[in-house]
Design a protein around this motif. Structure first.
Motif, PDB file in Angstrom:
ATOM      1  N   SER A  25       0.772  -1.462  -0.078  1.00  0.00           N
ATOM      2  CA  SER A  25       0.165   0.060  -0.103  1.00  0.00           C
ATOM      3  C   SER A  25       0.573   1.680  -0.004  1.00  0.00           C
ATOM      4  O   SER A  25       0.328   2.292  -0.681  1.00  0.00           O
ATOM      5  CB  SER A  25      -1.085  -0.244   1.285  1.00  0.00           C
ATOM      6  N   ARG A  26       2.267   1.334   0.541  1.00  0.00           N
ATOM      7  CA  ARG A  26       2.817   2.186   0.437  1.00  0.00           C
ATOM      8  C   ARG A  26       3.014   2.796  -0.504  1.00  0.00           C
ATOM      9  O   ARG A  26       3.598   3.801  -0.452  1.00  0.00           O
ATOM     10  CB  ARG A  26       4.076   1.886   1.696  1.00  0.00           C
ATOM     11  N   ALA A  27       3.493   2.032  -2.193  1.00  0.00           N
ATOM     12  CA  ALA A  27       3.872   2.027  -2.979  1.00  0.00           C
ATOM     13  C   ALA A  27       2.619   3.247  -3.607  1.00  0.00           C
ATOM     14  O   ALA A  27       3.075   4.500  -4.715  1.00  0.00           O
ATOM     15  CB  ALA A  27       3.561   0.959  -3.939  1.00  0.00           C
ATOM     16  N   ASP A  28       1.534   3.594  -3.112  1.00  0.00           N
ATOM     17  CA  ASP A  28       0.339   4.011  -4.117  1.00  0.00           C
ATOM     18  C   ASP A  28       0.780   5.941  -3.122  1.00  0.00           C
ATOM     19  O   ASP A  28       0.445   7.009  -4.100  1.00  0.00           O
ATOM     20  CB  ASP A  28      -0.928   4.325  -3.207  1.00  0.00           C
ATOM     21  N   GLU A  29       1.364   5.952  -2.672  1.00  0.00           N
ATOM     22  CA  GLU A  29       1.992   7.386  -2.119  1.00  0.00           C
ATOM     23  C   GLU A  29       3.317   7.607  -2.585  1.00  0.00           C
ATOM     24  O   GLU A  29       3.859   8.711  -2.506  1.00  0.00           O
ATOM     25  CB  GLU A  29       2.412   7.117  -0.728  1.00  0.00           C
ATOM     26  N   MET A  30       3.319   6.814  -3.160  1.00  0.00           N
ATOM     27  CA  MET A  30       5.409   6.863  -3.687  1.00  0.00           C
ATOM     28  C   MET A  30       5.487   7.817  -4.883  1.00  0.00           C
ATOM     29  O   MET A  30       4.278   7.146  -5.728  1.00  0.00           O
ATOM     30  CB  MET A  30       6.875   5.962  -3.811  1.00  0.00           C
ATOM     31  N   PRO A  31       6.262   8.193  -5.385  1.00  0.00           N
ATOM     32  CA  PRO A  31       6.177   9.402  -6.911  1.00  0.00           C
ATOM     33  C   PRO A  31       6.491   8.391  -7.986  1.00  0.00           C
ATOM     34  O   PRO A  31       7.808   7.291  -6.914  1.00  0.00           O
ATOM     35  CB  PRO A  31       7.104  10.308  -6.458  1.00  0.00           C
ATOM     36  N   ARG A  32       6.784   8.408  -9.145  1.00  0.00           N
ATOM     37  CA  ARG A  32       7.146   7.042  -9.534  1.00  0.00           C
ATOM     38  C   ARG A  32       8.649   6.864  -9.723  1.00  0.00           C
ATOM     39  O   ARG A  32       8.876   5.621  -9.569  1.00  0.00           O
ATOM     40  CB  ARG A  32       7.067   8.136 -11.151  1.00  0.00           C
TER      41      ARG A  32
END
Length: 172
Positions: free
Chosen positions: A53-60
């Motif tokens: 779920s943390r990946a959704d918050e990260m810049p590309r």
């Protein structure tokens, strides 16, 4: 030659066991923040990639860096497994083992850093001299287009007006 036969049989047995174990080698690594989990095979090829779920918050760009770093850590683990499986077959300090280790490139494992936190708004007191200077004003707007000149009124004395200002379709 018969004296070597038991040794050759043992080497073949170890080789067969190693070959079977190599078929099942895989390594999985997860990024420190849990955003990325990567699984690679014996050759280090990516087999599975999962995002937390943390990946959704990260810049590309940060997510891409986390994928690469995590995959490299998994590749390093797979290489360690490969050498551990092959050591009993070819000898831990043998020339063959040295050759094998040379064929496995040492992966560059960058240190993962947490992505920077989003900038927080800063509030300054109007009389605070330590406040940063205000942003420069926006550039001036481009000048507006000049208005079209008005058409001059028809000159009643103009000889070129054959139809008297009316439509030629309405004439008989």
């Amino acid at each position: 030659m018969n004296a070597l036969s038991p040794e050759i049989a043992e080497i073949r047995q170890r080789a067969a066991e190693a070959q079977e174990r190599l078929k099942h080698v895989s390594a999985t690594a997860t990024s420190p923040d849990g955003a990325v989990t990567a699984t690679v095979n014996t050759a280090g090829a990516l087999q599975e990639l999962q995002f937390g779920s943390r990946a959704d918050e990260m810049p590309r760009a940060a997510l891409a860096a986390a994928v690469l770093a995590t995959a490299r850590r998994a590749q390093a683990q797979a290489a360690q497994q490969l050498t551990a499986i092959m050591a009993p077959v070819i000898g831990e300090n043998s020339d063959a083992m040295k050759f094998l280790e040379e064929q496995i490139p040492e992966p560059e494992i960058p240190e993962e850093t947490a992505p920077p936190a989003p900038p927080q708004p800063q509030f300054f007191d109007a009389q605070d001299d330590s406040a940063p200077p205000a942003r420069p004003a926006a550039p001036p707007a481009p000048p507006s287009r000049p208005a079209r000149p008005a058409r001059p009124a028809p000159d009643p004395t103009d000889d070129d007006d054959y139809y008297g200002g009316g439509s030629f379709l309405g004439r008989n």
